[in-house]
Motif scaffolding. Structure first.
Motif, mmCIF file in Angstrom:
data_model
loop_
_atom_site.group_PDB
_atom_site.id
_atom_site.type_symbol
_atom_site.label_atom_id
_atom_site.label_comp_id
_atom_site.label_asym_id
_atom_site.label_seq_id
_atom_site.Cartn_x
_atom_site.Cartn_y
_atom_site.Cartn_z
ATOM 1 N N THR A 81 35.286 4.185 52.162
ATOM 2 C CA THR A 81 35.282 2.946 51.399
ATOM 3 C C THR A 81 36.566 2.175 51.543
ATOM 4 O OG1 THR A 81 36.114 4.144 49.507
ATOM 5 C CG2 THR A 81 33.749 3.892 49.640
ATOM 6 N N ARG A 115 28.370 -4.500 54.967
ATOM 7 C CA ARG A 115 28.700 -3.386 54.100
ATOM 8 C C ARG A 115 28.004 -3.583 52.753
ATOM 9 N NH1 ARG A 115 32.064 -0.401 56.740
ATOM 10 N NH2 ARG A 115 32.718 0.876 54.984
ATOM 11 N N PRO A 128 30.924 -4.689 59.750
ATOM 12 C CA PRO A 128 29.983 -5.267 58.800
ATOM 13 C C PRO A 128 28.550 -5.163 59.353
ATOM 14 C CG PRO A 128 31.089 -6.997 60.033
ATOM 15 C CD PRO A 128 31.702 -5.700 60.468
ATOM 16 N N CYS A 138 20.991 -4.890 56.101
ATOM 17 C CA CYS A 138 21.510 -3.560 55.768
ATOM 18 C C CYS A 138 20.427 -2.491 55.932
ATOM 19 C CB CYS A 138 22.048 -3.532 54.331
ATOM 20 S SG CYS A 138 23.724 -4.218 54.168
ATOM 21 N N TYR A 172 30.240 0.953 49.995
ATOM 22 C CA TYR A 172 30.290 1.765 51.218
ATOM 23 C C TYR A 172 29.783 0.984 52.425
ATOM 24 C CZ TYR A 172 25.235 2.451 50.608
ATOM 25 O OH TYR A 172 23.890 2.249 50.475
ATOM 26 N N GLY A 173 29.874 1.622 53.578
ATOM 27 C CA GLY A 173 29.401 1.014 54.812
ATOM 28 C C GLY A 173 29.562 1.961 55.977
ATOM 29 N N PHE A 219 36.787 -2.021 53.611
ATOM 30 C CA PHE A 219 36.603 -0.667 54.132
ATOM 31 C C PHE A 219 37.466 0.311 53.368
ATOM 32 C CE2 PHE A 219 37.010 2.228 58.074
ATOM 33 C CZ PHE A 219 35.842 2.917 57.772
ATOM 34 N N ALA A 263 35.547 -7.432 57.089
ATOM 35 C CA ALA A 263 34.898 -6.452 56.220
ATOM 36 C C ALA A 263 35.865 -5.873 55.204
ATOM 37 C CB ALA A 263 34.315 -5.311 57.068
#
Length: 204
Positions: A18, A179, A177, A122, A170-171, A150, A148
């Motif tokens: 994250t 996210r 991206p 997503c 999160y991602g 992160f 993004a």
């Protein structure tokens, strides 16, 4: 310092990374007076994350502490229950996380503008589709841009029209991206009840 567990509802999948700001720039001093930088020890490990002030005694993130309000420290508005953030809307994320996937954390607040995406963006991402829930999450960040949030910014706000509509969640592990951001509007009742209960405890 009075600390209390407030919000762990970031809906993080296992091993999710994250929160850093990628492709953004340094924020103007005191331009984001709602931002909170938190450092704490969890299970013997020193950790840090972002958060945002929603009342003088509540930071919305994993921790809560009383804040002294002044020109540089002010709460941010919460959304209304029926608020919806539509695809194409440009919102802002800020934090003190890393400025590149393998870089160091920033010692100054960084920010970046991100475009809200359709849920399908997503839902078709390999790492995200297993965990993404459109009813409680927002998909943000153009896959064509290197911008993004992160590692290091989890808990910070996704701000749209000066309202905290999402929480950095999160991602993809490589920081690209889009996210995922938790919808604040879906938890308004719980947030308000928690703050009211805390206020009653303080007065008793």
């Amino acid at each position: 310092i009075h600390l209390r567990l407030l919000l762990l509802a970031f809906f993080l999948p296992p091993k999710a990374r994250t929160g850093e700001i990628i492709g953004g720039h340094e924020s103007k001093p005191h331009s984001r007076p709602y931002m909170a930088y938190l450092e704490f020890v969890a299970q013997g490990v020193w950790k840090k994350c972002g958060g945002f002030l929603i009342r003088e005694d509540f930071v919305l993130t994993a921790l809560e502490k009383k804040a002294k309000l002044n020109a540089a420290v002010q709460p941010i508005k919460l959304p209304r229950g029926k608020d919806k953030v539509k695809p194409g809307k440009v919102c802002l994320v800020a934090g003190w996380g890393r400025v590149s996937p393998n870089g160091k954390c920033s010692n100054t607040l960084q920010e970046v503008k991100l475009k809200v995406q359709k849920h399908q963006v997503c839902e078709r991402e390999e790492f995200l589709k297993e965990y993404y829930k459109s009813s409680i999450q927002i998909c943000a960040g153009d896959p064509k841009e290197n911008k993004a949030s992160f590692k290091g910014d989890s808990g910070g706000p996704l701000v749209c029209n000066h309202v905290a509509q999402g929480i950095v969640s999160y991602g993809n592990k490589n920081g690209t991206p889009p996210r995922v951001y938790t919808k604040v509007s879906r938890f308004l009742q719980w947030i308000k009840e928690t703050m009211k209960r805390h206020q009653l405890q303080e007065t008793n």
